[in-house]
Design an enzyme around this catalytic site. Structure first.
Site, PDB file in Angstrom:
ATOM      1  N   HIS A 120       7.622 -24.950  14.553  1.00 37.07           N
ATOM      2  CA  HIS A 120       8.971 -25.392  14.304  1.00 37.07           C
ATOM      3  C   HIS A 120       9.501 -26.657  14.831  1.00 37.07           C
ATOM      4  O   HIS A 120      10.016 -27.494  14.366  1.00 37.07           O
ATOM      5  CB  HIS A 120       9.835 -24.038  14.759  1.00 37.07           C
ATOM      6  CG  HIS A 120       9.683 -22.804  14.168  1.00 37.07           C
ATOM      7  ND1 HIS A 120       9.031 -22.638  12.806  1.00 37.07           N
ATOM      8  CD2 HIS A 120       9.875 -21.518  14.520  1.00 37.07           C
ATOM      9  CE1 HIS A 120       9.128 -21.295  12.636  1.00 37.07           C
ATOM     10  NE2 HIS A 120       9.390 -20.646  13.638  1.00 37.07           N
ATOM     11  N   LYS A 158      20.764 -21.465  20.770  1.00 37.45           N
ATOM     12  CA  LYS A 158      21.004 -22.476  20.079  1.00 37.45           C
ATOM     13  C   LYS A 158      19.898 -23.256  19.855  1.00 37.45           C
ATOM     14  O   LYS A 158      18.621 -23.209  20.665  1.00 37.45           O
ATOM     15  CB  LYS A 158      22.160 -23.471  20.796  1.00 37.45           C
ATOM     16  CG  LYS A 158      21.570 -24.151  22.100  1.00 37.45           C
ATOM     17  CD  LYS A 158      22.518 -25.031  22.432  1.00 37.45           C
ATOM     18  CE  LYS A 158      22.306 -25.549  23.996  1.00 37.45           C
ATOM     19  NZ  LYS A 158      23.267 -26.668  24.412  1.00 37.45           N
ATOM     20  N   ASP A 209       4.759 -19.564  19.391  1.00 37.35           N
ATOM     21  CA  ASP A 209       5.869 -18.807  18.570  1.00 37.35           C
ATOM     22  C   ASP A 209       6.916 -19.975  17.920  1.00 37.35           C
ATOM     23  O   ASP A 209       7.220 -19.958  16.757  1.00 37.35           O
ATOM     24  CB  ASP A 209       6.688 -18.061  19.569  1.00 37.35           C
ATOM     25  CG  ASP A 209       7.630 -16.959  18.661  1.00 37.35           C
ATOM     26  OD1 ASP A 209       7.256 -16.694  17.579  1.00 37.35           O
ATOM     27  OD2 ASP A 209       8.791 -16.576  19.110  1.00 37.35           O
ATOM     28  N   TYR A 236      22.367 -36.758  32.854  1.00 38.67           N
ATOM     29  CA  TYR A 236      23.514 -35.587  32.787  1.00 38.67           C
ATOM     30  C   TYR A 236      24.905 -36.309  32.816  1.00 38.67           C
ATOM     31  O   TYR A 236      25.026 -37.160  33.689  1.00 38.67           O
ATOM     32  CB  TYR A 236      23.333 -34.284  33.571  1.00 38.67           C
ATOM     33  CG  TYR A 236      22.074 -33.617  33.204  1.00 38.67           C
ATOM     34  CD1 TYR A 236      22.216 -32.670  32.386  1.00 38.67           C
ATOM     35  CD2 TYR A 236      20.784 -33.718  33.832  1.00 38.67           C
ATOM     36  CE1 TYR A 236      21.146 -31.956  31.719  1.00 38.67           C
ATOM     37  CE2 TYR A 236      19.867 -33.060  33.555  1.00 38.67           C
ATOM     38  CZ  TYR A 236      19.958 -31.997  32.573  1.00 38.67           C
ATOM     39  OH  TYR A 236      18.983 -31.171  31.926  1.00 38.67           O
ATOM     40  N   GLY A 286      13.345 -25.539   6.011  1.00 38.77           N
ATOM     41  CA  GLY A 286      14.144 -25.034   5.099  1.00 38.77           C
ATOM     42  C   GLY A 286      15.593 -25.157   5.773  1.00 38.77           C
ATOM     43  O   GLY A 286      16.706 -24.909   5.098  1.00 38.77           O
ATOM     44  N   ARG A 339       0.914  -1.404   0.077  1.00 43.36           N
ATOM     45  CA  ARG A 339       0.120  -0.007   0.017  1.00 43.36           C
ATOM     46  C   ARG A 339       0.788   1.176  -0.065  1.00 43.36           C
ATOM     47  O   ARG A 339       0.380   2.457  -0.657  1.00 43.36           O
ATOM     48  CB  ARG A 339      -1.017  -0.041   1.221  1.00 43.36           C
ATOM     49  CG  ARG A 339      -2.145  -1.020   0.976  1.00 43.36           C
ATOM     50  CD  ARG A 339      -2.852  -1.024   2.361  1.00 43.36           C
ATOM     51  NE  ARG A 339      -1.949  -1.275   3.485  1.00 43.36           N
ATOM     52  CZ  ARG A 339      -2.444  -1.907   4.681  1.00 43.36           C
ATOM     53  NH1 ARG A 339      -4.054  -1.951   4.989  1.00 43.36           N
ATOM     54  NH2 ARG A 339      -1.828  -2.038   5.709  1.00 43.36           N
ATOM     55  N   HIS A 389       9.925 -21.951   8.159  1.00 36.29           N
ATOM     56  CA  HIS A 389      10.975 -21.770   7.734  1.00 36.29           C
ATOM     57  C   HIS A 389      11.924 -22.905   8.473  1.00 36.29           C
ATOM     58  O   HIS A 389      13.199 -23.113   7.939  1.00 36.29           O
ATOM     59  CB  HIS A 389      11.796 -20.417   8.045  1.00 36.29           C
ATOM     60  CG  HIS A 389      12.056 -19.785   9.006  1.00 36.29           C
ATOM     61  ND1 HIS A 389      11.252 -19.436   9.985  1.00 36.29           N
ATOM     62  CD2 HIS A 389      13.066 -20.144  10.120  1.00 36.29           C
ATOM     63  CE1 HIS A 389      11.683 -19.328  11.298  1.00 36.29           C
ATOM     64  NE2 HIS A 389      12.927 -19.613  11.239  1.00 36.29           N
ATOM     65  N   TYR A 390      11.796 -23.439   9.468  1.00 40.32           N
ATOM     66  CA  TYR A 390      12.588 -24.528   9.905  1.00 40.32           C
ATOM     67  C   TYR A 390      12.859 -25.695   9.182  1.00 40.32           C
ATOM     68  O   TYR A 390      13.805 -26.456   9.086  1.00 40.32           O
ATOM     69  CB  TYR A 390      11.944 -24.865  11.565  1.00 40.32           C
ATOM     70  CG  TYR A 390      12.640 -24.144  12.435  1.00 40.32           C
ATOM     71  CD1 TYR A 390      12.781 -22.847  12.508  1.00 40.32           C
ATOM     72  CD2 TYR A 390      13.524 -25.034  13.579  1.00 40.32           C
ATOM     73  CE1 TYR A 390      13.161 -22.217  13.761  1.00 40.32           C
ATOM     74  CE2 TYR A 390      14.200 -24.396  14.613  1.00 40.32           C
ATOM     75  CZ  TYR A 390      14.200 -23.070  14.588  1.00 40.32           C
ATOM     76  OH  TYR A 390      15.008 -22.416  15.492  1.00 40.32           O
TER      77      TYR A 390
END
Length: 503
Positions: A250, A350, A245, A487, A191, A49, A188-189
């Site tokens: 993702h 990360k 999010d 761990y 890719g 626009r 996009h993850y």
């Protein structure tokens, strides 16, 4: 089936917005720079626009493109060559007028590109989901093409809805207008280089393929960590939260690629069929088996809390950290904890996958660490396998070390495409493998919506406050122990650079 890369007009709707400037146009430029598209076969049009002309759009884009060629002596020349191929059409999104103007621009472009005959159109909607339906309707009514040598393709950006109901409503608007073959829902993850590598790693290596099951794997972690907070965007983030999010989309995509069965072929439909099957096998998320948190001030007080963001509503319970366990009820995975963790304002940035294998049989060794396969998606793509080896010398004690494939060390002078570059090229050649199908989207929202309703309801639990720059809520270690993660080295993996004096 994929198409050969043929003549195209790529139109970026929302050309004046941040997403277009920072991601979409730089991705198209990346393909141009690598020779994947050329001026003779592909023209770029921006539509928005905002009142501006071709040169003003080019001036807006140029600083973002120059960042990609800052180390190249002829970088500015390459940018200018690309920008000469970019034109702009100004118009509204909700009336026919602008689309008719766009159609006239297409005719002029096609005169030089294809002797006046129609060419393929890729419409990239870098727009809010609230306008997808109306924009797609205008595209269909005014500039749609479907001929043997000229097809229409639509790329839509996430979020694909806010919950199951809104996602279905969006699909209800789009389905009558375009087929699934014409729609490309971009996450996009899918890719990212390491995410695209998951199926090769799993099914192209017999040592992993044969051990990829509940008999051998003790625990799987999928971790997303950002070292920064909302940085003045808390008002926007407050309506989304960390689960919408990155987790519902993702990280869930990563989970499906990690756990799906072997597809019959690499055909996009075969791959997506298997992803849907494993999604349907996931048990409802246990509301009592999650951790939720919100970041507070850093321990030294130098970094603000989430609630210190002036754009955040007072007393917000927005979740900036979450950890949850997934149980897949099928023969391969039943009983294996799959823990997904994501958070903002943490100690490092990360995204990685950790697959911890079961311990070896007791008897020969009194105590020996578990093998662990680590797949680092970002930064610095890498795969390494933690193995037990004899410590050099006369003793027979063992030490954990790794078989390490760090991309930067192993692959020199390779072009590793950015996620958007890879996905736009996939759309150009008609490869749907790395895009989200309608039924896949529906199952994913059906999985997460009950949890979101619980966390955002009247009796929503209070998120645990964790310090900005920490590893997350203090109960995280106990949570991971309870889900079979063992761990090593005081809960933090130490890269195995071992010297005699460190024994």
């Amino acid at each position: 089936m994929t198409d050969k890369l043929s003549k195209y007009i790529i139109t970026v709707f929302g050309a004046s917005g941040d997403l277009s400037k920072k991601k979409t146009f730089p991705a198209i430029f990346g393909l141009f720079k690598q020779g994947e598209i050329s001026k003779d076969e592909c023209k770029i049009v921006g539509y928005a626009r905002s009142k501006m002309n071709d040169e003003e759009l080019r001036d807006r884009l140029k600083p973002f493109l120059l960042k990609q060629v800052s180390k190249e002596s002829n970088g500015e020349k390459i940018v200018d060559e690309f920008l000469s191929n970019v034109t702009y059409v100004q118009g509204p999104y909700d009336t026919d007028e602008g689309y008719q103007k766009l159609g006239e621009a297409y005719k002029e472009i096609e005169k030089s590109l294809n002797k006046g005959s129609p060419v393929n159109k890729l419409h990239y909607l870098a727009l809010p989901p609230s306008v997808f339906g109306s924009v797609c309707e205008k595209i269909k009514n005014n500039i749609y093409v479907n001929e043997d040598d000229a097809k229409t393709k639509i790329i839509v950006e996430k979020p694909f809805g806010h919950d199951l109901e809104s996602s279905r409503q969006l699909q209800k608007e789009l389905a009558p207008l375009f087929t699934e073959d014409e729609l490309y829902r971009i996450d996009h993850y899918l890719g990212k280089e390491m995410v695209k590598n998951l199926l090769i790693l799993r099914f192209g290596n017999i040592l992993f393929n044969s051990a990829w099951n509940k008999e051998n794997i003790q625990n799987i972690q999928i971790t997303f960590k950002e070292p920064f907070g909302t940085e003045g965007r808390g008002g926007y983030f407050n309506d989304i939260g960390i689960i919408r999010d990155v987790m519902q989309n993702h990280l869930l995509q990563v989970l499906t690629l990690l756990t799906m069965e072997r597809p019959v072929t690499f055909d996009s439909e075969a791959v997506r069929d298997e992803k849907v099957k494993v999604l349907k096998a996931i048990a409802p998320i246990d509301h009592d088996d999650i951790i939720i948190g919100q970041y507070g001030k850093s321990x030294d007080g130098s970094k603000p809390s989430y609630l210190d963001d002036e754009t955040v509503p007072e007393g917000s319970k927005c979740i900036t950290f979450a950890a949850m366990n997934f149980q897949i009820r099928n023969e391969r995975w039943d009983g294996v904890p799959i823990v997904m963790k994501a958070g903002k304002a943490l100690d490092v940035g990360k995204v990685e996958i950790r697959i911890q294998f079961k311990p070896v049989a007791s008897g020969m060794f009194s105590q020996i660490p578990n093998n662990e396969l680590v797949i680092r998606i970002q930064p610095d793509e890498a795969v390494y396998l933690k193995c037990n080896m004899k410590t050099p010398g006369l003793s027979t004690t063992t030490k954990i070390t790794d078989l390490n494939l760090t991309y930067a060390d192993r692959y020199e002078d390779f072009w590793i495409p950015q996620a958007y570059e890879a996905l736009i090229r996939d759309a150009l050649i008609g490869d749907h493998s790395n895009f989200v199908r309608d039924d896949e989207l529906d199952v994913s929202w059906a999985l997460f919506t009950p949890l979101l309703d619980y966390l955002e309801g009247e009796n929503a639990p209070e998120p645990t406050i964790y310090a900005y720059g920490s590893r997350g809520p203090v109960e995280l270690n106990x949570y991971m122990h309870x889900h079979n993660y063992k761990y090593m080295h005081g809960d933090i993996y130490q890269w195995p650079v071992t010297r005699p004096d460190s024994e």
